[in-house]
Design a protein around this motif. Structure first.
Motif, PDB file in Angstrom:
ATOM      1  N   MET A  32       0.828  -1.210   0.000  1.00  0.00           N
ATOM      2  CA  MET A  32       0.000   0.000   0.000  1.00  0.00           C
ATOM      3  C   MET A  32       0.856   1.251   0.000  1.00  0.00           C
ATOM      4  SD  MET A  32      -2.840  -1.021   2.900  1.00  0.00           S
ATOM      5  CE  MET A  32      -1.666  -1.987   3.870  1.00  0.00           C
ATOM      6  N   ILE A  33       0.277   2.319  -0.554  1.00  0.00           N
ATOM      7  CA  ILE A  33       0.798   3.665  -0.357  1.00  0.00           C
ATOM      8  C   ILE A  33      -0.353   4.546   0.114  1.00  0.00           C
ATOM      9  CG2 ILE A  33       2.619   3.447  -2.085  1.00  0.00           C
ATOM     10  CD1 ILE A  33       0.856   5.164  -3.963  1.00  0.00           C
ATOM     11  N   THR A  34      -0.020   5.688   0.716  1.00  0.00           N
ATOM     12  CA  THR A  34      -1.030   6.652   1.130  1.00  0.00           C
ATOM     13  C   THR A  34      -0.765   7.979   0.438  1.00  0.00           C
ATOM     14  OG1 THR A  34       0.333   7.052   3.101  1.00  0.00           O
ATOM     15  CG2 THR A  34      -1.592   5.634   3.347  1.00  0.00           C
ATOM     16  N   VAL A  35      -1.851   8.662   0.061  1.00  0.00           N
ATOM     17  CA  VAL A  35      -1.753   9.957  -0.603  1.00  0.00           C
ATOM     18  C   VAL A  35      -2.658  10.955   0.117  1.00  0.00           C
ATOM     19  CG1 VAL A  35      -1.147   9.017  -2.870  1.00  0.00           C
ATOM     20  CG2 VAL A  35      -3.559   9.323  -2.264  1.00  0.00           C
ATOM     21  N   ASP A  36      -2.264  12.217   0.045  1.00  0.00           N
ATOM     22  CA  ASP A  36      -3.039  13.289   0.665  1.00  0.00           C
ATOM     23  C   ASP A  36      -4.056  13.798  -0.346  1.00  0.00           C
ATOM     24  OD1 ASP A  36      -4.046  15.408   2.049  1.00  0.00           O
ATOM     25  OD2 ASP A  36      -2.124  16.447   2.327  1.00  0.00           O
ATOM     26  N   LEU A  37      -5.335  13.566  -0.075  1.00  0.00           N
ATOM     27  CA  LEU A  37      -6.405  13.936  -0.995  1.00  0.00           C
ATOM     28  C   LEU A  37      -6.911  15.363  -0.760  1.00  0.00           C
ATOM     29  CD1 LEU A  37      -8.505  10.636  -0.871  1.00  0.00           C
ATOM     30  CD2 LEU A  37      -6.726  11.274  -2.507  1.00  0.00           C
ATOM     31  N   GLY A  38      -6.546  15.952   0.364  1.00  0.00           N
ATOM     32  CA  GLY A  38      -6.988  17.302   0.659  1.00  0.00           C
ATOM     33  C   GLY A  38      -8.316  17.341   1.410  1.00  0.00           C
ATOM     34  N   ASN A  39      -8.728  18.543   1.813  1.00  0.00           N
ATOM     35  CA  ASN A  39      -9.911  18.718   2.657  1.00  0.00           C
ATOM     36  C   ASN A  39     -11.227  18.518   1.917  1.00  0.00           C
ATOM     37  OD1 ASN A  39      -9.017  19.216   5.291  1.00  0.00           O
ATOM     38  ND2 ASN A  39      -8.291  21.250   4.698  1.00  0.00           N
ATOM     39  N   SER A  40     -11.267  18.907   0.665  1.00  0.00           N
ATOM     40  CA  SER A  40     -12.552  18.937  -0.055  1.00  0.00           C
ATOM     41  C   SER A  40     -12.610  17.913  -1.177  1.00  0.00           C
ATOM     42  CB  SER A  40     -12.791  20.340  -0.621  1.00  0.00           C
ATOM     43  OG  SER A  40     -11.713  20.719  -1.472  1.00  0.00           O
ATOM     44  N   CYS A  41     -11.974  16.795  -0.988  1.00  0.00           N
ATOM     45  CA  CYS A  41     -11.908  15.801  -2.070  1.00  0.00           C
ATOM     46  C   CYS A  41     -13.270  15.136  -2.293  1.00  0.00           C
ATOM     47  CB  CYS A  41     -10.858  14.745  -1.749  1.00  0.00           C
ATOM     48  SG  CYS A  41     -11.336  13.602  -0.435  1.00  0.00           S
ATOM     49  N   GLN A  42     -13.468  14.685  -3.531  1.00  0.00           N
ATOM     50  CA  GLN A  42     -14.666  13.943  -3.911  1.00  0.00           C
ATOM     51  C   GLN A  42     -14.334  12.499  -4.279  1.00  0.00           C
ATOM     52  OE1 GLN A  42     -17.774  15.454  -3.699  1.00  0.00           O
ATOM     53  NE2 GLN A  42     -16.541  17.102  -2.778  1.00  0.00           N
ATOM     54  N   ASP A  43     -13.112  12.083  -3.989  1.00  0.00           N
ATOM     55  CA  ASP A  43     -12.662  10.749  -4.375  1.00  0.00           C
ATOM     56  C   ASP A  43     -13.419   9.677  -3.597  1.00  0.00           C
ATOM     57  OD1 ASP A  43     -10.308  11.804  -5.990  1.00  0.00           O
ATOM     58  OD2 ASP A  43      -9.858  12.599  -3.990  1.00  0.00           O
ATOM     59  N   LYS A  44     -13.514   8.486  -4.215  1.00  0.00           N
ATOM     60  CA  LYS A  44     -14.267   7.375  -3.628  1.00  0.00           C
ATOM     61  C   LYS A  44     -13.419   6.108  -3.634  1.00  0.00           C
ATOM     62  CE  LYS A  44     -17.419   7.473  -6.750  1.00  0.00           C
ATOM     63  NZ  LYS A  44     -16.750   8.489  -7.581  1.00  0.00           N
ATOM     64  N   ILE A  45     -13.752   5.194  -2.744  1.00  0.00           N
ATOM     65  CA  ILE A  45     -13.158   3.859  -2.789  1.00  0.00           C
ATOM     66  C   ILE A  45     -13.492   3.225  -4.137  1.00  0.00           C
ATOM     67  CG2 ILE A  45     -13.320   1.527  -1.823  1.00  0.00           C
ATOM     68  CD1 ILE A  45     -13.645   2.796   0.915  1.00  0.00           C
ATOM     69  N   GLY A  46     -12.492   2.637  -4.760  1.00  0.00           N
ATOM     70  CA  GLY A  46     -12.665   2.047  -6.081  1.00  0.00           C
ATOM     71  C   GLY A  46     -12.157   2.917  -7.203  1.00  0.00           C
ATOM     72  N   ASP A  47     -11.912   4.214  -6.934  1.00  0.00           N
ATOM     73  CA  ASP A  47     -11.344   5.081  -7.966  1.00  0.00           C
ATOM     74  C   ASP A  47      -9.956   4.567  -8.358  1.00  0.00           C
ATOM     75  OD1 ASP A  47     -13.574   6.647  -7.916  1.00  0.00           O
ATOM     76  OD2 ASP A  47     -12.650   8.323  -6.831  1.00  0.00           O
ATOM     77  N   ILE A  48      -9.607   4.793  -9.632  1.00  0.00           N
ATOM     78  CA  ILE A  48      -8.351   4.277 -10.160  1.00  0.00           C
ATOM     79  C   ILE A  48      -7.285   5.368 -10.144  1.00  0.00           C
ATOM     80  CG2 ILE A  48      -7.196   3.247 -12.155  1.00  0.00           C
ATOM     81  CD1 ILE A  48      -9.239   1.448 -10.754  1.00  0.00           C
ATOM     82  N   ALA A  49      -6.152   5.057  -9.544  1.00  0.00           N
ATOM     83  CA  ALA A  49      -5.003   5.960  -9.513  1.00  0.00           C
ATOM     84  C   ALA A  49      -3.956   5.488 -10.511  1.00  0.00           C
ATOM     85  CB  ALA A  49      -4.399   5.994  -8.110  1.00  0.00           C
ATOM     86  N   THR A  50      -3.314   6.439 -11.178  1.00  0.00           N
ATOM     87  CA  THR A  50      -2.200   6.145 -12.077  1.00  0.00           C
ATOM     88  C   THR A  50      -0.902   6.472 -11.359  1.00  0.00           C
ATOM     89  OG1 THR A  50      -3.490   6.569 -14.077  1.00  0.00           O
ATOM     90  CG2 THR A  50      -1.087   6.743 -14.265  1.00  0.00           C
ATOM     91  N   LEU A  51      -0.040   5.471 -11.232  1.00  0.00           N
ATOM     92  CA  LEU A  51       1.251   5.658 -10.569  1.00  0.00           C
ATOM     93  C   LEU A  51       2.295   6.182 -11.533  1.00  0.00           C
ATOM     94  CD1 LEU A  51       0.665   4.945  -7.709  1.00  0.00           C
ATOM     95  CD2 LEU A  51      -0.411   3.190  -9.110  1.00  0.00           C
ATOM     96  N   TRP A  52       2.222   5.762 -12.782  1.00  0.00           N
ATOM     97  CA  TRP A  52       2.931   6.404 -13.886  1.00  0.00           C
ATOM     98  C   TRP A  52       2.311   5.941 -15.192  1.00  0.00           C
ATOM     99  CZ3 TRP A  52       6.537   3.232 -10.887  1.00  0.00           C
ATOM    100  CH2 TRP A  52       6.800   1.971 -11.438  1.00  0.00           C
ATOM    101  N   GLY A  53       2.487   6.742 -16.225  1.00  0.00           N
ATOM    102  CA  GLY A  53       1.909   6.445 -17.533  1.00  0.00           C
ATOM    103  C   GLY A  53       1.358   7.698 -18.169  1.00  0.00           C
ATOM    104  N   GLN A  54       0.245   7.554 -18.891  1.00  0.00           N
ATOM    105  CA  GLN A  54      -0.362   8.693 -19.564  1.00  0.00           C
ATOM    106  C   GLN A  54      -0.778   9.753 -18.543  1.00  0.00           C
ATOM    107  OE1 GLN A  54      -0.485   8.651 -23.012  1.00  0.00           O
ATOM    108  NE2 GLN A  54      -0.967  10.829 -22.809  1.00  0.00           N
ATOM    109  N   GLY A  55      -0.254  10.954 -18.692  1.00  0.00           N
ATOM    110  CA  GLY A  55      -0.555  12.033 -17.763  1.00  0.00           C
ATOM    111  C   GLY A  55       0.412  12.165 -16.608  1.00  0.00           C
ATOM    112  N   LEU A  56       1.249  11.157 -16.392  1.00  0.00           N
ATOM    113  CA  LEU A  56       2.249  11.197 -15.316  1.00  0.00           C
ATOM    114  C   LEU A  56       3.476  10.387 -15.762  1.00  0.00           C
ATOM    115  CD1 LEU A  56       3.213  11.941 -12.506  1.00  0.00           C
ATOM    116  CD2 LEU A  56       1.940   9.971 -11.607  1.00  0.00           C
ATOM    117  N   PRO A  57       4.444  11.029 -16.391  1.00  0.00           N
ATOM    118  CA  PRO A  57       5.613  10.308 -16.900  1.00  0.00           C
ATOM    119  C   PRO A  57       6.389   9.614 -15.785  1.00  0.00           C
ATOM    120  CG  PRO A  57       5.497  12.521 -17.842  1.00  0.00           C
ATOM    121  CD  PRO A  57       4.474  12.463 -16.741  1.00  0.00           C
ATOM    122  N   VAL A  58       6.871   8.441 -16.090  1.00  0.00           N
ATOM    123  CA  VAL A  58       7.650   7.689 -15.099  1.00  0.00           C
ATOM    124  C   VAL A  58       8.907   8.452 -14.704  1.00  0.00           C
ATOM    125  CG1 VAL A  58       8.949   6.363 -16.827  1.00  0.00           C
ATOM    126  CG2 VAL A  58       8.541   5.386 -14.550  1.00  0.00           C
TER     127      VAL A  58
END
Length: 361
Positions: free
Chosen positions: A308-334
């Motif tokens: 596991m890793i943990t990320v700071d989503l901020g105070n007003s996030c709308q993220d949900k369990i099941g959302d997909i995170a990109t660790l690297w790839g399109q939109g985030l170069p390795v």
């Protein structure tokens, strides 16, 4: 929800090969597939590069087992052992399987000259022009070249090669020095030649010669220091993703993860993503390493765990369990992740472990 998945974008691979061919249109392509095609899947990448309208002309691998795996998967294009063979017992295997080999030391030379082979071998003779890793010394080159050229165990169309040490650094004078050495050794010879790796394909057109050897660039990663990757027009081939599996409210001054390595400066929301060093995500990724989630970058906080890793989503996030995170790839170069992890893109791509699901886009 899904666990860690590396989706391989074969359309991006085809695009990158076309970009490479455009940059060196008069050169043939030896596509480098070492280390499981830089973590992208050895046979998968070789087959794709054999089927496009623009194709690779040959494949380069590091070890004989990689070459034999490609042959067992039906890959028929030329395959070159870039480190050469490690034992004279390998030579009959090379001959039977139509595998080509680099020669870079006297032990390899003597083994070839002394072998009893049913078929002659295709040889890539490597000369050391300044990398000082593999290759025969300039003073030995003529001896090696003539000995191989006169042997019945060797095809007469020997390819001459060398390798750059600093082609990714445009401020270094070493590349020009290596070019001069290579030219002085080979200029009078009719043989095909190869010198350019990914960085040299981009920045040193005088090094393109008859063959180019793209590796990192083929997979959509910039090979250049201090260069804008958008100028290269390449696309990431690997998209490493996983799911958010927990969301927690954290109060100011509360710590997250092993060793309490990160402490919240204000009330915030933490997302837990199902990936860790057990999947190949870098153990030493620092606080602030970018993760792409729902169209925005969120920072890694706390130590990377095995799963596991943990990320700071901020105070007003709308993220949900099941959302997909990109660790690297399109939109985030390795490359960006590597900078935050005190390592290089090669290591991140090659370290993907067996438990990561491999998908095709």
């Amino acid at each position: 929800m899904k666990t860690a998945t590396a989706n391989i974008d074969l359309n991006a691979l085809a695009h990158n090969l076309s970009v490479i061919k455009y940059k060196a249109e008069n050169s043939k392509v030896l596509a480098v597939l070492k280390a499981n095609a830089y973590g992208h899947g050895l046979a998968r990448i070789a087959k794709a590069l054999s089927q496009y309208k623009v194709q690779a002309d040959a494949f380069g691998v590091a070890r004989i087992d990689e070459a034999l795996e490609l042959r067992s998967e039906g890959v028929s294009k030329p395959i070159v052992l870039l480190e050469g063979f490690f034992s004279e017992l390998d030579l009959p295997v090379l001959a039977v399987n139509n595998l080509q080999t680099v020669v870079h030391n006297r032990e390899q030379l003597n083994a070839i000259l002394d072998a009893e082979l049913t078929e002659p071998l295709k040889i890539w003779l490597k000369v050391d022009t300044g990398m000082h890793r593999l290759g025969v010394n300039a003073e030995e080159f003529d001896e090696f070249y003539h000995a191989l050229n006169q042997s019945e165990n060797v095809h007469k169309d020997i390819i001459i090669m060398s390798h750059f040490s600093c082609a990714d650094d445009l401020t270094s004078e070493r590349t020009n020095a290596q070019l001069r050495v290579f030219s002085s050794i080979t200029k009078s010879l009719p043989n095909e030649k190869t010198l350019a790796n990914s960085a040299a394909i981009c920045a040193w057109p005088e090094s393109h010669y008859d063959w180019i050897r793209p590796g990192l660039m083929l997979y959509g990663v910039s090979p250049m220091q201090n260069a804008d990757r958008d100028d290269l027009a390449i696309q990431p081939v690997m998209n490493l993703q996983s799911s958010v599996i927990a969301i927690r409210q954290i109060k100011k001054n509360e710590a997250v993860g092993y060793g309490a390595a990160w402490v919240a400066k204000e009330d915030t929301t933490i997302g837990v993503i199902a990936i860790g060093y057990g999947d190949g995500y870098p153990r030493h990724a620092q606080n602030g390493t970018p993760v792409l989630l729902n169209g925005r970058i969120v920072p890694l906080v706390g130590r990377v765990s095995m799963d596991m890793i943990t990320v700071d989503l901020g105070n007003s996030c709308q993220d949900k369990i099941g959302d997909i995170a990109t660790l690297w790839g399109q939109g985030l170069p390795v490359e960006e992740v590597a900078k935050h992890s005190t390592t290089i893109p090669y290591e991140l791509l090659c370290n993907i472990t067996r438990r990561v699901h491999m998908g095709i886009l």
